[in-house]
Design an enzyme around this catalytic site. Structure first.
Site, PDB file in Angstrom:
ATOM      1  N   TRP A 101       1.289  -1.299   0.078  1.00 30.02           N
ATOM      2  CA  TRP A 101       0.129   0.237   0.706  1.00 30.02           C
ATOM      3  C   TRP A 101       1.414   1.587   0.172  1.00 30.02           C
ATOM      4  O   TRP A 101       0.426   1.876  -0.641  1.00 30.02           O
ATOM      5  CB  TRP A 101      -1.377  -0.165   0.767  1.00 30.02           C
ATOM      6  CG  TRP A 101      -1.983  -1.125   1.075  1.00 30.02           C
ATOM      7  CD1 TRP A 101      -2.418  -1.722   2.008  1.00 30.02           C
ATOM      8  CD2 TRP A 101      -3.089  -1.249   0.022  1.00 30.02           C
ATOM      9  NE1 TRP A 101      -3.058  -2.853   1.306  1.00 30.02           N
ATOM     10  CE2 TRP A 101      -3.717  -2.785   0.100  1.00 30.02           C
ATOM     11  CE3 TRP A 101      -3.045  -0.658  -1.267  1.00 30.02           C
ATOM     12  CZ2 TRP A 101      -4.574  -2.842  -0.449  1.00 30.02           C
ATOM     13  CZ3 TRP A 101      -3.916  -1.387  -1.876  1.00 30.02           C
ATOM     14  CH2 TRP A 101      -4.924  -2.527  -2.066  1.00 30.02           C
ATOM     15  N   ASP A 167      -2.608   6.926   6.353  1.00 30.62           N
ATOM     16  CA  ASP A 167      -2.936   5.800   5.866  1.00 30.62           C
ATOM     17  C   ASP A 167      -3.319   4.576   7.124  1.00 30.62           C
ATOM     18  O   ASP A 167      -2.687   3.764   7.707  1.00 30.62           O
ATOM     19  CB  ASP A 167      -2.205   4.980   4.244  1.00 30.62           C
ATOM     20  CG  ASP A 167      -3.344   3.379   4.221  1.00 30.62           C
ATOM     21  OD1 ASP A 167      -4.901   3.627   5.105  1.00 30.62           O
ATOM     22  OD2 ASP A 167      -3.258   3.401   3.201  1.00 30.62           O
ATOM     23  N   LYS A 191     -12.268  -2.528   6.206  1.00 26.39           N
ATOM     24  CA  LYS A 191     -11.397  -3.306   7.178  1.00 26.39           C
ATOM     25  C   LYS A 191     -11.819  -3.545   8.793  1.00 26.39           C
ATOM     26  O   LYS A 191     -11.655  -4.231   9.521  1.00 26.39           O
ATOM     27  CB  LYS A 191      -9.526  -2.234   7.278  1.00 26.39           C
ATOM     28  CG  LYS A 191      -9.220  -2.170   5.938  1.00 26.39           C
ATOM     29  CD  LYS A 191      -9.140  -3.842   5.640  1.00 26.39           C
ATOM     30  CE  LYS A 191      -8.694  -3.679   4.006  1.00 26.39           C
ATOM     31  NZ  LYS A 191      -7.727  -2.608   3.552  1.00 26.39           N
TER      32      LYS A 191
HETATM   33  C1  LIG Z   1      -7.477  -1.943   2.154  1.00 30.93           C
HETATM   34  C2  LIG Z   1      -6.167  -0.604   2.024  1.00 30.93           C
HETATM   35  C3  LIG Z   1      -6.054   0.336   0.524  1.00 30.93           C
HETATM   36  C4  LIG Z   1      -6.852  -0.356   0.047  1.00 30.93           C
HETATM   37  O1  LIG Z   1      -8.271   0.486  -0.254  1.00 30.93           O
HETATM   38  P1  LIG Z   1      -8.731   0.780  -0.876  1.00 30.93           P
HETATM   39  O2  LIG Z   1     -10.378   1.129  -0.515  1.00 30.93           O
HETATM   40  O3  LIG Z   1      -9.790  -0.802  -1.429  1.00 30.93           O
HETATM   41  O4  LIG Z   1      -8.773   1.622  -2.135  1.00 30.93           O
HETATM   42  C5  LIG Z   1      -4.872   1.283   1.420  1.00 30.93           C
HETATM   43  N1  LIG Z   1      -4.829   0.728   1.924  1.00 30.93           N
HETATM   44  C6  LIG Z   1      -3.529   0.277   3.363  1.00 30.93           C
HETATM   45  C7  LIG Z   1      -3.636   0.241   4.663  1.00 30.93           C
HETATM   46  C8  LIG Z   1      -5.787  -0.983   2.994  1.00 30.93           C
HETATM   47  O5  LIG Z   1      -5.405  -1.767   4.046  1.00 30.93           O
END
Ligand SMILES: *Cc1c(COP(=O)(O)O)cnc(C)c1O
Length: 352
Positions: A101, A167, A191
């Site tokens: 990511w 993030d 998540k």
């Molecule tokens: C799942 C995830 C993403 C991607 O998220 P989307 O909503 O599918 O774009 C980005 N960063 C992390 C840390 C993730 O776990």
């Protein structure tokens, strides 16, 4: 029997949240209308938006001066919105590369200006968190991925004297940290909060509007903040379910209480990995994630037997990400410790 759901995302939500959400689809607030067929500007939905934003601020202990936005486009759109809104024309940004990511975030940032990767754990297949690196003091901001969903590592320190972007898609609301150390926090809902379709973005208002760039409206945090996250039609259902999950969390006692539960689950599982000769942990011990637990079989020939034990026990979605292999048990906020106990028993039964 309900499954033990270890899915990495979209992932487990509290049962009572699913029940309330399904009721609102048919008849919301006793209106004899569905949540998803009323105006987002109706007073009933505005109350949902207000409550969701207030719960985010309360649970994360955010002071005045932050806007809480529920945007679309996933966390992946934040990979480009953050440089668009924070990297000056002719500026630079610092990134810590701790996995897939982070790499995707870096890939977008390079389109906006000089992107300095200050540290990376790619050399060891992203199984650890780099420490003790230097950060250029003239960077407009530094970007971290707080929890590496795929590799199962987690950051505890966020160094740097510049603006900080994080993030937190896979560990927001899971642990008590000082959220005010960050200027932007973003997280895809799917998540630890709700269904896919909205991304929570927390932005410190005073940092906006300083890059000298012209930003398209839909990608401009200031536009969304000014409109109270209703610049265009917001994703009403994911926001409603997120609100329900945050209410659930508050009723449980908030982030401090869930952090204790999360730690108990993680300790139980890592303890089994460390003591069971049939399994090896993937992540460096000091950097282990309390949300995504990655491990492999010591003897690959036992895979059929272990998978069968898991299926029999109702364990769902513990296969590792296709780029890592092995197993990954995601133990997000809503996963009860009983599910971890069932997994630990299956791991022990493998040796019988
Ligand atoms: C799942 C995830 C993403 C991607 O998220 P989307 O909503 O599918 O774009 C980005 N960063 C992390 C840390 C993730 O776990």
């Amino acid at each position: 029997m309900k499954k033990h759901n270890f899915s990495a995302g979209p992932s487990i939500l509290p049962q009572e949240v699913l029940k309330k959400a399904s009721e609102a689809i048919v008849n919301f607030n006793g209106l004899d209308l569905s949540l998803i067929e009323i105006s987002h500007r109706s007073k009933d939905f505005i109350a949902v938006m207000d409550k969701a934003q207030a719960l985010v601020k309360e649970l994360l202990e955010l002071p005045e001066g932050y806007s809480v936005l529920f945007l679309q486009g996933g966390a992946s759109t934040q990979f480009l919105m953050t440089p668009y809104n924070l990297m000056k024309v002719d500026g630079k940004a610092a990134y810590v590369d701790t996995g897939a990511w982070s790499s995707k975030a870096i890939k977008e940032a390079v389109n906006f200006g000089e992107t300095v990767v200050v540290a990376s754990s790619k050399d060891k297949g992203y199984n650890y968190i780099p420490k003790g690196y230097e950060i250029p003091s003239d960077a407009d901001y530094i970007h971290f991925t707080s929890n590496n969903t795929i590799f199962g590592t987690q950051l505890n320190e966020f160094p740097g004297d510049m603006l900080k972007v994080v993030d937190m898609s896979s560990d927001i609301f899971s642990r008590k940290i000082d959220y005010t150390q960050f200027d932007i926090v973003y997280a895809g809902a799917q998540k630890n909060m709700g269904p896919a379709g909205t991304t929570l973005v927390i932005v410190k208002d005073e940092i906006l509007g300083k890059t000298g760039r012209t930003i398209p409206s839909m990608l401009d945090y200031a536009v969304h903040a000014k409109a109270g996250s209703m610049y265009n039609t917001p994703p009403v259902f994911p926001i409603y379910v997120s609100m329900l999950t945050l209410e659930w969390l508050k009723e449980k006692g908030g982030v401090a209480v869930i952090e204790k539960e999360n730690k108990a689950k993680a300790d139980l599982l890592y303890n089994e990995i460390d003591n069971n000769p049939s399994f090896n942990g993937f992540a460096a011990k000091e950097d282990r994630s309390s949300m995504n637990v990655t491990f492999t079989l010591a003897d690959e020939s036992l895979k059929g037997k272990f998978d069968a034990l898991c299926t029999e026990a109702g364990i769902s979605a513990i296969n590792g990400h296709r780029s890592v292999g092995g197993y990954r048990a995601s133990i997000y906020n809503a996963l009860p410790i009983e599910s971890v106990q069932v997994l630990v028993k299956a791991m022990q039964d493998l040796n019988k």
